[in-house]
Scaffold this motif. Structure first.
Motif, PDB file in Angstrom:
ATOM      1  N   GLY A 246     -13.034  20.197  31.041  1.00 53.78           N
ATOM      2  CA  GLY A 246     -11.833  19.405  31.220  1.00 53.78           C
ATOM      3  C   GLY A 246     -10.530  20.125  30.944  1.00 53.78           C
ATOM      4  O   GLY A 246      -9.454  19.524  31.030  1.00 53.78           O
TER       5      GLY A 246
ATOM      6  N   ASP B  96      -5.867  16.644  40.043  1.00 56.33           N
ATOM      7  CA  ASP B  96      -7.211  16.548  39.467  1.00 56.33           C
ATOM      8  C   ASP B  96      -7.153  15.677  38.210  1.00 56.33           C
ATOM      9  O   ASP B  96      -6.719  16.122  37.148  1.00 56.33           O
TER      10      ASP B  96
ATOM     11  N   THR C  11      -9.420  14.700  36.300  1.00 55.18           N
ATOM     12  CA  THR C  11     -10.400  15.011  35.255  1.00 55.18           C
ATOM     13  C   THR C  11      -9.879  16.063  34.273  1.00 55.18           C
ATOM     14  O   THR C  11     -10.458  16.239  33.203  1.00 55.18           O
TER      15      THR C  11
ATOM     16  N   ARG D 129     -12.705   7.621  30.971  1.00 58.80           N
ATOM     17  CA  ARG D 129     -12.741   7.814  32.418  1.00 58.80           C
ATOM     18  C   ARG D 129     -11.644   8.807  32.810  1.00 58.80           C
ATOM     19  O   ARG D 129     -10.769   9.111  31.996  1.00 58.80           O
ATOM     20  N   PRO D 130     -11.657   9.298  34.053  1.00 54.58           N
ATOM     21  CA  PRO D 130     -10.547  10.151  34.491  1.00 54.58           C
ATOM     22  C   PRO D 130      -9.213   9.425  34.352  1.00 54.58           C
ATOM     23  O   PRO D 130      -9.153   8.189  34.351  1.00 54.58           O
TER      24      PRO D 130
END
Length: 270
Positions: free
Chosen positions: A11, A44, A46, A260-261
């Protein structure tokens, strides 16, 4: 030729200026790569934090002026601002990292001059060795920092120190840079320290971290009334997002939250 490396692990995004034989001096290609990489990371959801460093003994010695001036037409084009963003290529190579909705941490050793210093200033935090070298080097050549450094330098160290460093182009070490506020923390291993801090931030709600970055950056230049309104609006949004509920339940159960993302329901980025 590619002078920027990006890796993603657990991450965290690791962005490395990769021209060690030239002290990671910036080319026009590198500026384009910095902009492109920041935009990729921004999309992104994430990614939880970014660590920017330089390959080899230096962070970045600034713009490769000799190499850049070999393509005057391209330089002229790079000076033209994007009417939608309000920045040109030189400026966006730094400011794009302010637009990234996750914490950006610069790990600095060796030279941090000119454009390199402005990249470091565009990060949210700066970790550096006591012996690192910092300079607003543009003053040596009779020019001024023009990669968003006028604003970011003033934000970080205040008006009088920003004027002093810009007018004198003096070189200071990491210890003095820390005293002046340029450096967030000193570390013998700034990359390791920056990575450890990034991992700590990754344990927090990605939505709350993103909101904090945006609100605090906006508060620097916005009117108080506007800041208070944005606080209220953002707080209402955060209270309704899944990650806030995940964190609340995890705290009550004394568990590690599984986030969560990052959500997409926060206000657009500057």
């Amino acid at each position: 030729m590619k002078y920027l490396d990006k890796k993603i692990k657990d991450g965290l995004a690791y962005v490395t200026l990769d021209r060690p034989d030239k002290l990671n001096a910036l080319t026009l290609d590198t500026l384009d790569e910095l902009i492109r990489t920041a935009r990729e990371i921004r999309k992104d959801r994430t990614i939880r934090a970014v660590v920017i460093s330089g390959e080899g003994p230096s962070f970045c010695a600034g713009l490769d002026i000799a190499g850049t001036l070999k393509t005057p037409g391209r330089v002229a084009k790079a000076f033209l601002p994007n009417p939608l963003l309000g920045t040109n290529t030189f400026q966006e190579a730094c400011w794009a990292w302010r637009r990234v909705p996750v914490p950006v941490i610069a790990a600095v050793r060796g030279h941090c001059y000119g454009g390199g210093l402005q990249i470091a200033l565009a990060a949210d935090f700066r970790y550096a060795t006591p012996t690192s070298k910092w300079s607003v080097l543009e003053g040596k050549w009779g020019i001024i920092p023009d990669m968003t450094g006028v604003r970011t330098l003033t934000e970080v160290v205040g008006v009088d120190v920003a004027k002093r460093l810009t007018m004198t182009a003096e070189t200071i070490d990491g210890t003095e840079a820390h005293r002046l506020g340029l450096v967030t923390e000193l570390a013998d291993d700034p990359l390791g320290a920056a990575t450890a801090f990034a991992a700590r931030l990754a344990e927090k709600s990605p939505d709350a971290v993103a909101a904090a970055k945006r609100l605090i950056d906006g508060a620097l230049t916005g009117r108080a009334r506007r800041t208070f309104a944005r606080e209220r609006w953002t707080q209402i949004r955060l209270l309704r997002l899944p990650n806030t509920g995940i964190l609340r339940r995890a705290v009550l159960r004394k568990e590690v939250p599984a986030f969560r993302p990052r959500a997409t329901k926060l206000p657009p980025w500057h």
